[in-house]
Design an enzyme around this catalytic site. Sequence first.
Site, PDB file in Angstrom:
ATOM      1  N   ASP A   1      -4.875  10.600  -2.367  1.00 13.35           N
ATOM      2  CA  ASP A   1      -5.439  11.193  -3.473  1.00 13.35           C
ATOM      3  C   ASP A   1      -5.727  12.786  -3.139  1.00 13.35           C
ATOM      4  O   ASP A   1      -6.261  13.387  -4.064  1.00 13.35           O
ATOM      5  CB  ASP A   1      -6.962  10.643  -3.775  1.00 13.35           C
TER       6      ASP A   1
ATOM      7  N   THR B   1     -10.260   4.166   1.261  1.00 12.17           N
ATOM      8  CA  THR B   1     -11.516   4.250   0.124  1.00 12.17           C
ATOM      9  C   THR B   1     -10.929   4.315  -1.134  1.00 12.17           C
ATOM     10  O   THR B   1      -9.919   5.234  -1.678  1.00 12.17           O
ATOM     11  CB  THR B   1     -12.162   5.698   0.588  1.00 12.17           C
TER      12      THR B   1
ATOM     13  N   ASP C   1      -4.308   4.303   1.467  1.00 15.67           N
ATOM     14  CA  ASP C   1      -5.556   4.708   1.654  1.00 15.67           C
ATOM     15  C   ASP C   1      -6.580   3.479   1.531  1.00 15.67           C
ATOM     16  O   ASP C   1      -6.251   2.361   1.278  1.00 15.67           O
ATOM     17  CB  ASP C   1      -6.053   5.729   0.672  1.00 15.67           C
TER      18      ASP C   1
END
Length: 790
Positions: free
Chosen positions: A455, A122, A120
């Site tokens: 996440d 972020t 990912d």
Amino acid sequence: EANTKKDKSVLQAKLTKLALQIGYGGTVVAVLTVLILVIRFSVETFFVEGRSWSLQYIQQFVKFFIIGVTVLVVAVPEGLPLAVTLSLAYSVRKMMYDNNLVRHLHACETMGNATAICSDKTGTLTTNRMTVVQCYIADRTYRRVPQSKDLPRHIVDTIVTLISINSGYTSKLIPPATPGELPKQVGNKTECALLGLVTQWGRSYESERSEITEEHIFKVFTFNSVRKSMSTVVPGRRDQGGGYRVFTKGASEIVLKKCSWIHSRNAEVRKLSVSDISWIISNVVEPMASEGYRTLCLAYKNYVTDTPKPNEEMASETIDWDMEDNIVNNLTCLAILGIEDPVRPEVPQAIRKCQRSGITVRMVTGDNINTAKSIAIKCGILLSRDNSLVLDGTTFNKLIRDRPDGPVRQELLDKVWPMLRVLARSSPADKYTLVKGMIESRLFKKREVVAVTGDGTNDGPALKRADVGFAMGIAGTDVAKEASDIILMDDNFTSIVKAVMWGRNVYDSIAKFLQFQLTVNVVAVFVAFLGACAIKDSPLKAIQMLWVNLIMDTLASLALATELPSEELLERKPYGRTKPLISTMMLVNIAGHAIYQISIILLVLFYGETLFDIDNGREIGLHSPPSQHFTIIFNAFVMMTLFNEINARKIHGQRNVFEGLTRNIVFIVIWTSTFILQIIIVEFGGTAFSTTNLTLEQWVWCFLFGSGELLWGQVVISFPTHRLIKYRTKNSKEKCTQKLEMLEKQFETDEDDFSDDIPKGQILWIRGLTRLQHQVCSFIISQKLQNHFN
């Protein structure tokens, strides 16, 4: 799909195959040893000497059987599971200090074989502390966020209300405990960045929320990976015409297409045409994104009870509030915000380490393609000199399918993923498709060992399907953590690099143990077998074999499993799925040290009485007391095994076998304790261990034989392995060619395998398709073979 079962881990698969091979080989040698002993004794006793059967001979046959069982016990690597478990348990405990919470043991060693990481953006590559740094308001671009007094008041009021209400009320800013610190962001980081804009303008989002509490909210269209926006419907204020207000925020390209109006420079509302939207995307959104900023569009719509303005609609009881396409449409654009999420300062170096160690890092994000590309360049995922692919989710799906609603074709995906480095505007389904396709790739020598970070709840399938799934410990949801193998306690990419280092250390620890154990296996089995053929007995007694087995299983596994990792582990390529567990260098080490130890044992066995001026032990009867001759053989063997344990610490041809030894106190303690125990067994073991006292001179010779392993190890390392590598590569090529031939035969069989009652036209049609498929597959496989071996 989230319940997809993972394949057996890379190391487990290799160990299972190796253990079976060793077990079969040990069984064959053990059976042959017993047969040779029994046949030779029977022939000499009953046919040559002409003796009749006696019950006393049962003792001899029992002795032969014990020797065979001993050979089998020594040959079968029953200590291997212990070595694996010890190494994993030790590493898992240590990884906690590197912010890696390991949920599944196998993930630790699998990470050492990782060839690809799908990360990912972020929070993993970036700091996950977002701030609004640019904006486009009232037809004007601001490179810095303007003060509220420099903007039309009613636009600022609407933006403040939109940000405060159209967000999770759990998102908030906590004032710093000490002056000079930044407020703590709690909740969604993007929403916290917007709340930071509100406070920067000197306004209070809490006061807005106090006026419109969660009970007053009429309808919420929550953010998800499909709509990529969030909309909230609240009652309108009386001074603004009553009715309802729709607040929307989300991805700029998506929300802009739902806007029909925009505030102009004079703060009046004007019509927004298709060309205006294209201009804003090209001149506002893309420049912001190219600088690495995430762009959000803020928009609203009023439903009024009195006469509506051009950008408003009439509120009525007939409105279906579940029809999102009708509600979130004909919006008025308020602003486009550029939000910065800085790259973590340590990430570029961590990614360079991954690339040097043969791991390809790919970014999979839901952000704009220009934003993702900019961050990827800053991180070092994209390099200016390569021709890597940067795709968005829509283009990616077009390339891997024949039609938009069709299934994914693996052969098309295999053309895309090797060069893909950034996948932007991707959905969780796209991430799962990419991960699954990489793992199940049909390219020879290209099946990846994939690690994935995630996440969100929707990341569960990809985390589950990956060889190793990393969930975020801070920002991750409970579903993501449950589907993962390792939890990153600090949400930092550098922790993944540490996991790679520990995983490789586990793999190397087990390889070291194998190198050490297989050397002992080869020597012990060969000596027992040769003894059966030459002297009708094993020079190493059963109890002595069991002591050696204890050294090489329990104690050696504990000593070699507690090696600490070093940066040196990241300087080599990953093993991957297809590379043999026993490397060429390990084979050379095993063979070289086995030759040395067998030579010494044979020298002492057949010429020991002359060299040491002692009685010949080869003709000792069944119940005779232990001899110095065989005690020297046993002692020399153990000494050589102990010193070879030091050699086994290095498996990649390093000459300095003592490097890092002082860091492993466990190894030093175990090695020293084993040495002392050997002295006690030889001097005081007596009949129990079939040993007798040795003189100081004999001890010195045994020690010299053992320490000679260290010198011989330098000779073995100098052996040119390139020819052996070419031979193994040739064998690998032949196996791949055999696979191609088997595939061709399969197609030929399939072509002729038709029932007589099928119409001839259908048979010809199926044959044509089969031949076409055969030619395509043959061409692909041949090309991959040629590219790999050239």
